[in-house]
Design an enzyme around this catalytic site. Sequence first.
Site, PDB file in Angstrom:
ATOM      1  CG  HIS A 100      -2.219  -1.507   2.928  1.00  0.00           C
ATOM      2  ND1 HIS A 100      -3.308  -1.536   2.081  1.00  0.00           N
ATOM      3  CD2 HIS A 100      -1.406  -0.533   2.435  1.00  0.00           C
ATOM      4  CE1 HIS A 100      -3.160  -0.630   1.130  1.00  0.00           C
ATOM      5  NE2 HIS A 100      -2.008  -0.001   1.325  1.00  0.00           N
ATOM      6  CG  HIS A 102       2.124   2.459   3.436  1.00  0.00           C
ATOM      7  ND1 HIS A 102       2.729   2.081   2.268  1.00  0.00           N
ATOM      8  CD2 HIS A 102       0.802   2.584   3.138  1.00  0.00           C
ATOM      9  CE1 HIS A 102       1.822   1.993   1.301  1.00  0.00           C
ATOM     10  NE2 HIS A 102       0.634   2.291   1.808  1.00  0.00           N
TER      11      HIS A 102
HETATM   12  P1  DGP Z   1      -1.544   1.992  -1.042  1.00  0.00           P
HETATM   13  O1  DGP Z   1      -1.187   2.937  -2.136  1.00  0.00           O
HETATM   14  O2  DGP Z   1      -1.640   2.667   0.323  1.00  0.00           O
HETATM   15  O3  DGP Z   1      -2.767   1.182  -1.391  1.00  0.00           O
HETATM   16  O4  DGP Z   1      -0.306   1.017  -0.942  1.00  0.00           O
HETATM   17  C1  DGP Z   1      -0.198  -0.197  -1.602  1.00  0.00           C
HETATM   18  C2  DGP Z   1       1.249  -0.609  -1.555  1.00  0.00           C
HETATM   19  O5  DGP Z   1       1.316  -1.992  -1.825  1.00  0.00           O
HETATM   20  C3  DGP Z   1       2.152   0.087  -2.562  1.00  0.00           C
HETATM   21  O6  DGP Z   1       3.128   0.854  -1.856  1.00  0.00           O
HETATM   22  C4  DGP Z   1       2.810  -1.034  -3.341  1.00  0.00           C
HETATM   23  C5  DGP Z   1       2.509  -2.252  -2.529  1.00  0.00           C
HETATM   24  N1  DGP Z   1       2.253  -3.458  -3.291  1.00  0.00           N
HETATM   25  C6  DGP Z   1       1.339  -3.600  -4.286  1.00  0.00           C
HETATM   26  N2  DGP Z   1       1.337  -4.862  -4.731  1.00  0.00           N
HETATM   27  C7  DGP Z   1       2.250  -5.534  -3.991  1.00  0.00           C
HETATM   28  C8  DGP Z   1       2.699  -6.889  -3.963  1.00  0.00           C
HETATM   29  O7  DGP Z   1       2.250  -7.747  -4.728  1.00  0.00           O
HETATM   30  N3  DGP Z   1       3.654  -7.203  -3.058  1.00  0.00           N
HETATM   31  C9  DGP Z   1       4.173  -6.281  -2.196  1.00  0.00           C
HETATM   32  N4  DGP Z   1       5.100  -6.693  -1.336  1.00  0.00           N
HETATM   33  N5  DGP Z   1       3.779  -4.999  -2.191  1.00  0.00           N
HETATM   34  C10 DGP Z   1       2.828  -4.632  -3.079  1.00  0.00           C
END
Ligand code: DGP
Length: 139
Positions: A100, A102
């Site tokens: 993913h 950001h």
């Molecule tokens: P990373 O640390 O780069 O793996 O970012 C993962 C991101 O995903 C973190 O900023 C929080 C987000 N995140 C985790 N679980 C969920 C979810 O269930 N829904 C959404 N919308 N975001 C999530």
Amino acid sequence: MSDSCIFCRIASGDIPCSKVYEDENVLAFLDLGPARPGHTLVIPKEHCSGLLDFPAEKGSALLAAIQKVAAAVVMTTGAEGFNLIQNNGAAAGQSVFHLHWHIIPRVEGDGIETWKPGSYPDTAAMQALAAQISSNIGK
Ligand code: DGP
């Protein structure tokens, strides 16, 4: 699709999200823990754990989606710029092991820190490291 992967479950509609964009291959939705309002995640629907697992030939469609979403995030939030961040591995801060990006909208003085610049001992050390990395390209 992996049942144990939260982003696969979001992509399949099994878990809800605040969706901002979807096409055949890509989904974008708001991050649950935003660095700033509008912080958006862009994912390929197909599961892969990080950038090195992603089929490079699919990269241009993904990049096109990232551009569209980033432009809309900037327009909507009134940002002056944005960070595009993609963490690979726990040591780099990755917590969800489904590739993913950001998109974080930024304004001057918003207080979000990225990294503090370091330095090399000298130019020779810098060139030697560049040569070493270069020799490992494609391995
Ligand atoms: P990373 O640390 O780069 O793996 O970012 C993962 C991101 O995903 C973190 O900023 C929080 C987000 N995140 C985790 N679980 C969920 C979810 O269930 N829904 C959404 N919308 N975001 C999530």
